[in-house]
Enzyme design. Structure first.
Site, short mmCIF file in Angstrom:
data_model
loop_
_atom_site.label_atom_id
_atom_site.label_comp_id
_atom_site.label_asym_id
_atom_site.label_seq_id
_atom_site.Cartn_x
_atom_site.Cartn_y
_atom_site.Cartn_z
N HIS A 13 0.83 -1.20 0.00
CA HIS A 13 0.00 0.00 0.00
C HIS A 13 0.87 1.26 0.00
O HIS A 13 2.04 1.24 0.40
CB HIS A 13 -0.92 0.01 1.22
CG HIS A 13 -0.19 0.06 2.52
ND1 HIS A 13 0.36 1.23 3.03
CD2 HIS A 13 0.10 -0.91 3.42
CE1 HIS A 13 0.94 0.97 4.18
NE2 HIS A 13 0.81 -0.33 4.44
N GLU A 88 -1.75 -7.16 7.52
CA GLU A 88 -0.40 -6.94 8.04
C GLU A 88 -0.17 -7.76 9.30
O GLU A 88 -1.12 -8.12 10.02
CB GLU A 88 -0.17 -5.45 8.33
CG GLU A 88 1.23 -5.10 8.82
CD GLU A 88 2.36 -5.47 7.87
OE1 GLU A 88 2.49 -6.66 7.53
OE2 GLU A 88 3.15 -4.57 7.52
#
Length: 204
Positions: A13, A88
């Site tokens: 990202h 994550e």
């Protein structure tokens, strides 16, 4: 690369507000900065030069990854689906803390990935071995070439698996935002802005 694992493009990202100040996110989230959105635009331009015919797109369900996929991937692959295994790494009690305040991560910079094995020391955290297990589980479920939008540490672990390298090399697999990693046949290539005017740029 194990037989049966497909060709993959991996994106991290774009920069977030917490990235910009060095704050640990893990399961938390923050919005993309202007630079983060620009990084997603650059990733989209790189993907526009790739043949994605027949590819699937998969994304972490966390907001910063979804926001990046919306810019970089939507319109280039038919559908973008989410999978919780691409989130994550959980960092437990470190979530929300400034990286510089965590001695175990001294020297662990996003740009070059020095000292990332310190993530194993997060109190209440997930740990790298557990992250590797869920990444492996995700890849075992896939047989179609993919674009994956995920996070800094998760991206590294996915790419270690796809290149047949051990977790001990997490500091050497490469990182960064605004680039696209291409993995095929156990070989990693990193596509950056230079790839827009020619073939794949530098290898790592």
């Amino acid at each position: 690369m194990p037989v049966g694992w497909p060709e993959v493009y991996v994106l991290r990202h774009g920069q977030t507000e917490w990235n910009a100040v060095g704050r640990m996110q893990g399961g938390q989230d923050s919005a993309l900065t202007g630079e983060g959105r620009a990084q997603a635009v650059r990733q989209g331009r790189i993907l526009a030069g790739c043949d994605l015919n027949g590819f699937e797109a998969w994304c972490s369900p966390q907001g910063r990854a979804i926001a990046t996929a919306a810019v970089a991937v939507v319109g280039r692959v038919a559908h973008v689906r989410t999978d919780d295994r691409l989130r994550e790494i959980g960092v437990g009690e470190w979530e929300g803390r400034l990286r510089r305040e965590i001695p175990e991560l001294a020297g662990a910079e996003d740009a070059d990935g020095v000292g990332l094995q310190g993530y194993d020391l997060a109190p209440g955290g997930e740990g790298l071995a557990a992250l590797e297990a869920r990444c492996r589980d995700f890849l075992r479920d896939r047989s179609t070439p993919m674009v994956i939008v995920t996070h800094g540490v998760t991206s590294r672990v996915l790419r270690l698996l796809l290149t047949g390298r051990p977790l001990s090399e997490i500091d050497r697999i490469g990182g960064g935002q605004g680039v696209v990693y291409h993995l095929a046949g156990g070989v990693q290539r990193v596509l950056d802005q230079a790839a827009l005017s020619g073939p794949v740029s530098r290898a790592r």
